[in-house]
Design an enzyme around this catalytic site. Structure first.
Site, PDB file in Angstrom:
ATOM      1  N   LEU A  20      27.991 -58.650  29.674  1.00  0.00           N
ATOM      2  CA  LEU A  20      27.321 -57.361  29.503  1.00  0.00           C
ATOM      3  C   LEU A  20      26.843 -57.141  28.073  1.00  0.00           C
ATOM      4  CD1 LEU A  20      29.709 -55.099  31.642  1.00  0.00           C
ATOM      5  CD2 LEU A  20      27.598 -56.274  32.347  1.00  0.00           C
ATOM      6  N   HIS A  24      22.529 -53.731  29.925  1.00  0.00           N
ATOM      7  CA  HIS A  24      23.353 -53.343  31.072  1.00  0.00           C
ATOM      8  C   HIS A  24      23.942 -51.944  30.855  1.00  0.00           C
ATOM      9  CE1 HIS A  24      23.968 -57.894  31.178  1.00  0.00           C
ATOM     10  NE2 HIS A  24      23.445 -57.658  32.353  1.00  0.00           N
ATOM     11  N   GLN A  48      21.146 -67.077  44.138  1.00  0.00           N
ATOM     12  CA  GLN A  48      19.889 -66.774  43.457  1.00  0.00           C
ATOM     13  C   GLN A  48      19.535 -67.810  42.387  1.00  0.00           C
ATOM     14  OE1 GLN A  48      21.416 -62.855  42.006  1.00  0.00           O
ATOM     15  NE2 GLN A  48      20.197 -63.289  40.191  1.00  0.00           N
ATOM     16  N   GLY A 134      17.162 -52.803  35.921  1.00  0.00           N
ATOM     17  CA  GLY A 134      16.368 -52.782  34.702  1.00  0.00           C
ATOM     18  C   GLY A 134      14.926 -53.234  34.934  1.00  0.00           C
ATOM     19  N   ASP A 137      13.767 -57.108  34.641  1.00  0.00           N
ATOM     20  CA  ASP A 137      13.483 -57.976  35.793  1.00  0.00           C
ATOM     21  C   ASP A 137      12.573 -57.179  36.724  1.00  0.00           C
ATOM     22  OD1 ASP A 137      15.549 -60.290  35.321  1.00  0.00           O
ATOM     23  OD2 ASP A 137      16.603 -58.425  34.912  1.00  0.00           O
ATOM     24  N   MET A 171      16.745 -57.843  25.449  1.00  0.00           N
ATOM     25  CA  MET A 171      18.137 -58.295  25.585  1.00  0.00           C
ATOM     26  C   MET A 171      18.311 -59.036  26.899  1.00  0.00           C
ATOM     27  SD  MET A 171      20.543 -55.353  24.064  1.00  0.00           S
ATOM     28  CE  MET A 171      20.315 -54.805  22.383  1.00  0.00           C
ATOM     29  N   ARG A 174      21.010 -64.584  28.698  1.00  0.00           N
ATOM     30  CA  ARG A 174      20.562 -65.955  28.404  1.00  0.00           C
ATOM     31  C   ARG A 174      20.139 -66.142  26.946  1.00  0.00           C
ATOM     32  NH1 ARG A 174      18.562 -65.767  34.098  1.00  0.00           N
ATOM     33  NH2 ARG A 174      19.698 -67.398  35.208  1.00  0.00           N
TER      34      ARG A 174
HETATM   35  P1  AMP Z   1      21.789 -59.374  35.108  1.00  0.00           P
HETATM   36  O1  AMP Z   1      23.214 -59.287  34.712  1.00  0.00           O
HETATM   37  O2  AMP Z   1      20.938 -60.203  34.206  1.00  0.00           O
HETATM   38  O3  AMP Z   1      21.612 -59.705  36.574  1.00  0.00           O
HETATM   39  O4  AMP Z   1      21.216 -57.915  34.947  1.00  0.00           O
HETATM   40  C1  AMP Z   1      21.823 -56.826  35.612  1.00  0.00           C
HETATM   41  C2  AMP Z   1      20.915 -55.625  35.519  1.00  0.00           C
HETATM   42  O5  AMP Z   1      20.691 -55.291  34.143  1.00  0.00           O
HETATM   43  C3  AMP Z   1      19.529 -55.890  36.123  1.00  0.00           C
HETATM   44  O6  AMP Z   1      19.101 -54.716  36.810  1.00  0.00           O
HETATM   45  C4  AMP Z   1      18.691 -56.160  34.911  1.00  0.00           C
HETATM   46  O7  AMP Z   1      17.324 -55.864  35.090  1.00  0.00           O
HETATM   47  C5  AMP Z   1      19.311 -55.225  33.898  1.00  0.00           C
HETATM   48  N1  AMP Z   1      18.996 -55.660  32.545  1.00  0.00           N
HETATM   49  C6  AMP Z   1      19.182 -56.900  32.021  1.00  0.00           C
HETATM   50  N2  AMP Z   1      18.712 -56.951  30.756  1.00  0.00           N
HETATM   51  C7  AMP Z   1      18.206 -55.724  30.483  1.00  0.00           C
HETATM   52  C8  AMP Z   1      17.555 -55.139  29.363  1.00  0.00           C
HETATM   53  N3  AMP Z   1      17.324 -55.828  28.241  1.00  0.00           N
HETATM   54  N4  AMP Z   1      17.169 -53.847  29.437  1.00  0.00           N
HETATM   55  C9  AMP Z   1      17.379 -53.136  30.580  1.00  0.00           C
HETATM   56  N5  AMP Z   1      17.979 -53.620  31.667  1.00  0.00           N
HETATM   57  C10 AMP Z   1      18.387 -54.897  31.631  1.00  0.00           C
END
Ligand code: AMP
Length: 274
Positions: A20, A24, A48, A134, A137, A171, A174
């Protein structure tokens, strides 16, 4: 989860893959401002990831994540195992259809079937009233809004703006893969998008010119290999051929072996999309 669910009036769900960061946590804070209890799921979803992608090396920081969520005051963290989400013999899959075809769907075959399937399972288990995703994506957000409209009409799927580092890099869990010189090179992505945003605010609406603006900036950085740069309709993700009064510019690029994505909305805010 079932008995617990029955005691709570409204639930806001924030699905994540952990590791996180402030992006997040912006979803968590937004969820907390809405009514009800905030549930955050942490699950690195194997379906995925493509066969040659980073599933096994994806960063996993469960203890630190749980401490962050505890401090943020969420009602619950849901951290299932792979076997709980995909019991042996489970073959149920959700195909999100046309919205998943271009862009990330074309670059990562099956990716959005994995995303739609896990989010459908999370919706069934937690039965949220609101789910937050977010803009980072962006196609994922549209895939899940479409899925909710068709299969989970009681769930409101809300998009939240991209959180960036001070220098502009979006952010992402990765980003931890980037070596220092790659971290600097990766700024070409946001720089390209900001250049297109500036052109848009000066009145440029021609999708070909907007795309060229991004490409010009990104291609100046030798450590960045763009995979696609798209100027599309924000609702359908169909490529724009003619000037429009709103657009989403999305791009994917390799920086070394790390694949990064970023995007910018032009002429509208993510909160207007549902
Ligand atoms: P992930 O853990 O990468 O699957 O992301 C979980 C959620 O956080 C998804 O809805 C992403 O779009 C969101 N998220 C990831 N990075 C960001 C960011 N930089 N700004 C806003 N939301 C984000």
């Amino acid at each position: 989860m079932g008995a617990w669910r029955a005691t709570i009036e409204r639930i806001a769900l924030v699905p994540t893959m952990g590791a996180l960061h402030a992006g997040h946590m912006s979803l968590v804070e937004r969820a907390k401002r809405e009514t009800g209890a905030t549930v955050v799921s942490i699950f690195v979803n194997p379906t995925q990831f493509g066969p040659n992608e980073d599933f096994t090396k994806y960063p996993r920081h469960e203890a630190a994540d749980l401490a962050m969520l505890d401090k943020a005051g969420v009602a619950a963290a849901f951290v299932p195992s792979v076997d709980e989400m995909y019991p042996p013999g489970d073959t149920m899959r959700v195909d999100p259809g046309a919205i998943a075809a271009p862009l990330e769907g074309a670059a990562r075959p099956g990716h959005f079937i994995g995303v739609a399937t896990i989010v459908a399972k999370l919706f069934e288990i937690t039965r949220p009233d609101l789910a937050l995703f977010g803009q980072k994506d962006f196609q994922q957000l549209r895939v899940l809004q479409t899925m909710a409209r068709d299969r989970y009409p009681a769930v409101r799927v809300m998009g939240c703006p991209i959180v960036r580092e001070a220098d502009g890099l979006a952010m992402s869990s990765r980003n931890a893969y980037l070596a220092p010189e790659q971290r600097i090179a990766a700024l070409a992505l946001s720089r390209g998008l900001f250049a297109a945003q500036a052109a848009w605010s000066r009145g440029t609406r021609d999708p070909v010119r907007l795309r060229a603006r991004v490409q010009e900036v990104v291609e100046r950085e030798p450590l960045v290999a763009p995979e696609y740069i798209s100027v599309a309709d924000p609702l359908t993700l169909a490529e724009l051929r003619l000037p429009a009064n709103r657009a989403v510019i999305s791009l994917a690029a390799l920086v070394g072996r790390t694949r990064l994505i970023d995007n910018a909305l032009l002429g509208m805010e993510v909160s207007e999309i549902r």
